[in-house]
Design a protein around this motif. Structure first.
Motif, PDB file in Angstrom:
ATOM      1  N   LEU A  22       0.817  -1.234   0.000  1.00 42.85           N
ATOM      2  CA  LEU A  22       0.000   0.000   0.000  1.00 42.85           C
ATOM      3  C   LEU A  22       0.842   1.272   0.000  1.00 42.85           C
ATOM      4  O   LEU A  22       0.337   2.353   0.285  1.00 42.85           O
ATOM      5  CB  LEU A  22      -0.978   0.029   1.194  1.00 42.85           C
ATOM      6  CG  LEU A  22      -1.962  -1.147   1.333  1.00 42.85           C
ATOM      7  CD1 LEU A  22      -2.843  -0.962   2.560  1.00 42.85           C
ATOM      8  CD2 LEU A  22      -2.825  -1.283   0.085  1.00 42.85           C
ATOM      9  N   LYS A  23       2.125   1.153  -0.313  1.00 41.44           N
ATOM     10  CA  LYS A  23       2.987   2.351  -0.266  1.00 41.44           C
ATOM     11  C   LYS A  23       3.010   3.120  -1.586  1.00 41.44           C
ATOM     12  O   LYS A  23       3.111   4.337  -1.596  1.00 41.44           O
ATOM     13  CB  LYS A  23       4.403   1.937   0.126  1.00 41.44           C
ATOM     14  CG  LYS A  23       4.450   1.537   1.611  1.00 41.44           C
ATOM     15  CD  LYS A  23       5.841   1.395   2.143  1.00 41.44           C
ATOM     16  CE  LYS A  23       5.778   1.140   3.648  1.00 41.44           C
ATOM     17  NZ  LYS A  23       6.795   0.202   4.098  1.00 41.44           N
ATOM     18  N   THR A  24       2.932   2.409  -2.691  1.00 44.88           N
ATOM     19  CA  THR A  24       2.965   3.082  -3.984  1.00 44.88           C
ATOM     20  C   THR A  24       1.785   2.637  -4.846  1.00 44.88           C
ATOM     21  O   THR A  24       1.138   1.628  -4.564  1.00 44.88           O
ATOM     22  CB  THR A  24       4.274   2.781  -4.748  1.00 44.88           C
ATOM     23  OG1 THR A  24       4.396   1.354  -4.894  1.00 44.88           O
ATOM     24  CG2 THR A  24       5.494   3.310  -3.987  1.00 44.88           C
ATOM     25  N   ALA A  25       1.563   3.417  -5.879  1.00 44.05           N
ATOM     26  CA  ALA A  25       0.477   3.102  -6.816  1.00 44.05           C
ATOM     27  C   ALA A  25       0.927   3.481  -8.216  1.00 44.05           C
ATOM     28  O   ALA A  25       1.963   4.143  -8.400  1.00 44.05           O
ATOM     29  CB  ALA A  25      -0.796   3.852  -6.432  1.00 44.05           C
ATOM     30  N   HIS A  26       0.127   3.043  -9.195  1.00 42.52           N
ATOM     31  CA  HIS A  26       0.464   3.345 -10.582  1.00 42.52           C
ATOM     32  C   HIS A  26      -0.838   3.493 -11.352  1.00 42.52           C
ATOM     33  O   HIS A  26      -1.723   2.641 -11.249  1.00 42.52           O
ATOM     34  CB  HIS A  26       1.299   2.210 -11.188  1.00 42.52           C
ATOM     35  CG  HIS A  26       2.040   2.614 -12.433  1.00 42.52           C
ATOM     36  ND1 HIS A  26       1.421   2.809 -13.633  1.00 42.52           N
ATOM     37  CD2 HIS A  26       3.357   2.874 -12.625  1.00 42.52           C
ATOM     38  CE1 HIS A  26       2.340   3.161 -14.535  1.00 42.52           C
ATOM     39  NE2 HIS A  26       3.524   3.209 -13.952  1.00 42.52           N
ATOM     40  N   ILE A  27      -0.965   4.581 -12.102  1.00 42.93           N
ATOM     41  CA  ILE A  27      -2.168   4.784 -12.900  1.00 42.93           C
ATOM     42  C   ILE A  27      -2.294   3.636 -13.914  1.00 42.93           C
ATOM     43  O   ILE A  27      -1.306   3.218 -14.516  1.00 42.93           O
ATOM     44  CB  ILE A  27      -2.070   6.138 -13.645  1.00 42.93           C
ATOM     45  CG1 ILE A  27      -2.113   7.276 -12.623  1.00 42.93           C
ATOM     46  CG2 ILE A  27      -3.195   6.296 -14.662  1.00 42.93           C
ATOM     47  CD1 ILE A  27      -3.379   7.333 -11.804  1.00 42.93           C
ATOM     48  N   ALA A  28      -3.520   3.159 -14.068  1.00 46.39           N
ATOM     49  CA  ALA A  28      -3.753   2.022 -14.959  1.00 46.39           C
ATOM     50  C   ALA A  28      -4.695   2.390 -16.090  1.00 46.39           C
ATOM     51  O   ALA A  28      -5.254   1.510 -16.746  1.00 46.39           O
ATOM     52  CB  ALA A  28      -4.324   0.849 -14.154  1.00 46.39           C
ATOM     53  N   ASP A  29      -4.857   3.683 -16.358  1.00 45.58           N
ATOM     54  CA  ASP A  29      -5.890   4.047 -17.328  1.00 45.58           C
ATOM     55  C   ASP A  29      -5.485   3.729 -18.770  1.00 45.58           C
ATOM     56  O   ASP A  29      -6.324   3.804 -19.667  1.00 45.58           O
ATOM     57  CB  ASP A  29      -6.359   5.502 -17.157  1.00 45.58           C
ATOM     58  CG  ASP A  29      -5.258   6.495 -17.435  1.00 45.58           C
ATOM     59  OD1 ASP A  29      -4.112   6.053 -17.678  1.00 45.58           O
ATOM     60  OD2 ASP A  29      -5.534   7.697 -17.403  1.00 45.58           O
ATOM     61  N   GLY A  30      -4.232   3.367 -18.961  1.00 46.48           N
ATOM     62  CA  GLY A  30      -3.851   2.857 -20.275  1.00 46.48           C
ATOM     63  C   GLY A  30      -4.407   1.462 -20.518  1.00 46.48           C
ATOM     64  O   GLY A  30      -4.522   1.011 -21.660  1.00 46.48           O
ATOM     65  N   ILE A  31      -4.765   0.782 -19.437  1.00 46.46           N
ATOM     66  CA  ILE A  31      -5.314  -0.585 -19.537  1.00 46.46           C
ATOM     67  C   ILE A  31      -6.846  -0.538 -19.507  1.00 46.46           C
ATOM     68  O   ILE A  31      -7.511  -1.153 -20.339  1.00 46.46           O
ATOM     69  CB  ILE A  31      -4.768  -1.456 -18.383  1.00 46.46           C
ATOM     70  CG1 ILE A  31      -3.237  -1.528 -18.459  1.00 46.46           C
ATOM     71  CG2 ILE A  31      -5.382  -2.847 -18.432  1.00 46.46           C
ATOM     72  CD1 ILE A  31      -2.581  -2.151 -17.240  1.00 46.46           C
ATOM     73  N   ALA A  32      -7.379   0.178 -18.548  1.00 46.24           N
ATOM     74  CA  ALA A  32      -8.841   0.365 -18.466  1.00 46.24           C
ATOM     75  C   ALA A  32      -9.091   1.694 -17.772  1.00 46.24           C
ATOM     76  O   ALA A  32      -8.428   2.005 -16.785  1.00 46.24           O
ATOM     77  CB  ALA A  32      -9.493  -0.779 -17.698  1.00 46.24           C
ATOM     78  N   PRO A  33     -10.041   2.481 -18.273  1.00 46.99           N
ATOM     79  CA  PRO A  33     -10.242   3.815 -17.700  1.00 46.99           C
ATOM     80  C   PRO A  33     -10.803   3.783 -16.285  1.00 46.99           C
ATOM     81  O   PRO A  33     -10.493   4.647 -15.480  1.00 46.99           O
ATOM     82  CB  PRO A  33     -11.224   4.482 -18.671  1.00 46.99           C
ATOM     83  CG  PRO A  33     -11.905   3.357 -19.375  1.00 46.99           C
ATOM     84  CD  PRO A  33     -10.921   2.237 -19.443  1.00 46.99           C
ATOM     85  N   THR A  34     -11.645   2.806 -16.017  1.00 46.40           N
ATOM     86  CA  THR A  34     -12.318   2.743 -14.714  1.00 46.40           C
ATOM     87  C   THR A  34     -12.373   1.288 -14.255  1.00 46.40           C
ATOM     88  O   THR A  34     -12.206   0.351 -15.058  1.00 46.40           O
ATOM     89  CB  THR A  34     -13.764   3.268 -14.796  1.00 46.40           C
ATOM     90  OG1 THR A  34     -14.520   2.388 -15.651  1.00 46.40           O
ATOM     91  CG2 THR A  34     -13.816   4.693 -15.347  1.00 46.40           C
ATOM     92  N   LEU A  35     -12.651   1.117 -12.968  1.00 53.27           N
ATOM     93  CA  LEU A  35     -12.774  -0.252 -12.454  1.00 53.27           C
ATOM     94  C   LEU A  35     -13.973  -0.948 -13.092  1.00 53.27           C
ATOM     95  O   LEU A  35     -13.915  -2.145 -13.391  1.00 53.27           O
ATOM     96  CB  LEU A  35     -12.900  -0.229 -10.929  1.00 53.27           C
ATOM     97  CG  LEU A  35     -12.994  -1.606 -10.269  1.00 53.27           C
ATOM     98  CD1 LEU A  35     -11.844  -2.525 -10.681  1.00 53.27           C
ATOM     99  CD2 LEU A  35     -13.050  -1.480  -8.750  1.00 53.27           C
ATOM    100  N   GLN A  36     -15.069  -0.221 -13.310  1.00 51.70           N
ATOM    101  CA  GLN A  36     -16.228  -0.851 -13.958  1.00 51.70           C
ATOM    102  C   GLN A  36     -15.861  -1.350 -15.347  1.00 51.70           C
ATOM    103  O   GLN A  36     -16.257  -2.453 -15.743  1.00 51.70           O
ATOM    104  CB  GLN A  36     -17.398   0.127 -14.039  1.00 51.70           C
ATOM    105  CG  GLN A  36     -18.672  -0.478 -14.635  1.00 51.70           C
ATOM    106  CD  GLN A  36     -19.259  -1.601 -13.794  1.00 51.70           C
ATOM    107  OE1 GLN A  36     -19.479  -1.438 -12.609  1.00 51.70           O
ATOM    108  NE2 GLN A  36     -19.504  -2.757 -14.400  1.00 51.70           N
ATOM    109  N   ALA A  37     -15.094  -0.556 -16.070  1.00 49.61           N
ATOM    110  CA  ALA A  37     -14.668  -0.985 -17.412  1.00 49.61           C
ATOM    111  C   ALA A  37     -13.816  -2.249 -17.314  1.00 49.61           C
ATOM    112  O   ALA A  37     -13.922  -3.146 -18.158  1.00 49.61           O
ATOM    113  CB  ALA A  37     -13.895   0.137 -18.104  1.00 49.61           C
ATOM    114  N   ALA A  38     -12.988  -2.338 -16.298  1.00 49.78           N
ATOM    115  CA  ALA A  38     -12.184  -3.553 -16.112  1.00 49.78           C
ATOM    116  C   ALA A  38     -13.082  -4.749 -15.806  1.00 49.78           C
ATOM    117  O   ALA A  38     -12.899  -5.844 -16.350  1.00 49.78           O
ATOM    118  CB  ALA A  38     -11.169  -3.339 -14.991  1.00 49.78           C
TER     119      ALA A  38
END
Lengths: 328, 328
Positions: A22-38
């Motif tokens: 839980l220390k770092t994060a990374h944007i994933a919008d290149g894979i899916a814009p939203t969790l619902q889309a995933a």
């Protein structure tokens, strides 16, 4: 893997992968814009998110940043379905006994679930804003799962295979609005304001042995105004597991991807484990001495809900909310 | 204007503008990909859709095509919120009286509403697929509105201004599952399978004088197996209007754009207007002769729900569904 949705001013936020610690994060919008889309296209999207998660944990991701739970929306800031169970029947029995109501024996055999509002969830650090303390503001600490598509008539085995994510929930309740509303016969509406969820949602494999029998076998810690008031074991006394709850939901209709199902207030028969909602403590007091002495939440009160793994590390991050008065 | 969502294999379908006479349509995905996307940003998107609607009605749109209601999904194929009222209190009183239950006087003063499942709506021509006739399959013909964002505490005046669209609904109900489910105290879950909506949703201005006092003042026609069984007036005996229903919903929480609120079964005190659900007819029979003789729907039955304007033209297109057995 661990997934979060970051505030970006939009209604659905920005999907991010969060490191195991839980220390770092990374944007994933290149894979899916939203969790619902995933979730809508999970078998295609999830492996790509998993790959990014592996890179992030290995310190090889390209643009990691510090993870800040205060920047999180609910993993699904709005969802197409939120159904909450009452799987810890001990809780139901206590609350009913305290108000002198019989609990039908069928409650041990068939799940009790209600359809909740899902259009406006709270992030883990969002204030609980309400107009009146007199409504009887209470927290309810719960475990929740997010499912993929389930067809009408699906059984528990199929439902188990479709559980995509696990998270924590604070199913805020307005205790003094509940009796008149339930007396009308159509369930909760005003007595269940917006629900909050943990900073991250995790895939079941992330939970290791703690995820078995479609239950989460760890303690759920509730800290009210800085005092630990409950740490019941979520794997104990859960009469209906998540697969059974989902199958109950699907008896007469499909449940579509992104359906959230809650466990209901986590509650152990062993009262020394404390409580996950004030109503339960009040019920114990009423049954014991005839009088409920613990009051509900006041403006300014805080609630922290968290689950630690066997090594004492936070799995989902903490729900940490304050109750605030609605400014007109 | 009139809007529809066309089947294209995706979960949310394709937004289309439909001509006033329901004869032609035009894809609108260059303006907004889905109806939810349009509602999310309504003040910016709606004028663009209105411009296309004007061109379509004038015969100047670039690529019109024949409008086919059978190709429609529900205007919102899945929504973040579906709340159904019981605004025609006459219906509630009749059904209760038939089973010997008192109706609290408060039902005339405070709306009765339930939170429904919104993740999997049916299109207007989609089959009603269910496993057992014995569940007591019934239609419920209703009017419904779609709202924009409403903040917690919003009153009826503000709610009225936020009503974006009006449509028809078939709130399918499983009558024989309702008594045991409601007896559990948490409202409907299994007894309310997927709801269907009309081919098009229309903006209130489209309704002219028929839209006033936050009610729709036209008859709602229900045709069961080819026989007109009801044409009650939706503007008559509606005890709570849509603005009041929305304000009731918002008392303790926000309602976000795309919230659908139903009127409940349209019902007039004048029984000669017929019925909008079989349960009401059965109630009248039970009250009259002591025995309900009309059976619920059987596999193969059809239901058509439609509303005509003063000139006899269909406003929303027809909901036209057949009941089918779920194939295992």
């Amino acid at each position: 893997m661990k997934l979060a949705t970051l505030k970006d001013g939009s209604r659905d936020g920005q999907l991010a992968v969060v490191a195991r610690d839980l220390k770092t994060a990374h944007i994933a919008d290149g894979i899916a814009p939203t969790l619902q889309a995933a979730l809508d296209d999970w078998t295609f999207i999830a492996p790509q998110l998993e790959a990014l998660y592996a890179e992030l944990n290995a310190g090889r991701a390209r643009r990691p940043f510090d993870f800040d739970p205060a920047r999180c929306m609910a993993p699904l800031p709005r969802a197409y379905q939120w159904v909450d169970g009452s799987a810890y029947v001990n809780h139901v029995e206590l609350v009913r006994r305290a108000r002198g109501a019989e609990m039908p024996a069928s409650f041990w055999e068939e799940p009790l679930m209600y359809q909740g509002g899902s259009d406006d969830f709270l992030g883990p650090h969002d204030d609980i804003v309400l107009a009146h303390e007199e409504w009887g503001i209470d927290f309810e600490s719960e475990v929740a799962v997010v499912s993929g598509d389930l067809a009408m008539g699906a059984g528990p085995d199929e439902a188990l295979r479709r559980i995509r994510l696990v998270m924590l929930a604070n199913d805020v309740s307005l205790r003094n609005l509940i009796p008149p509303e339930l007396a009308k016969g159509f369930g909760f509406l005003q007595s269940k304001p917006a629900t909050a969820f943990s900073p991250v949602a995790v895939t079941p494999d992330e939970l290791g042995d703690a995820w078995r029998d479609a239950k989460l076998h760890l303690r759920l810690r509730s800290t009210w105004n800085g005092r630990l008031v409950g740490q019941p074991h979520a794997g104990t006394d859960m009469v209906f597991n998540f697969a059974q709850l989902l199958a109950h939901l699907c008896k007469t209709r499909n449940a579509r991807a992104g359906t959230i199902v809650g466990s209901g207030t986590v509650s152990n028969k062993d009262a020394s484990q404390g409580y996950s909602c004030i109503a339960e403590q009040r019920s114990l007091e009423a049954i014991g001495s005839g009088e409920a002495v613990t009051g509900y939440m006041r403006f300014g009160d805080t609630i922290r809900i968290e689950m630690l793994d066997e090594a004492g590390k936070s799995i989902f991050g903490a729900i940490e909310q304050a109750v605030k008065r609605l400014e007109p």
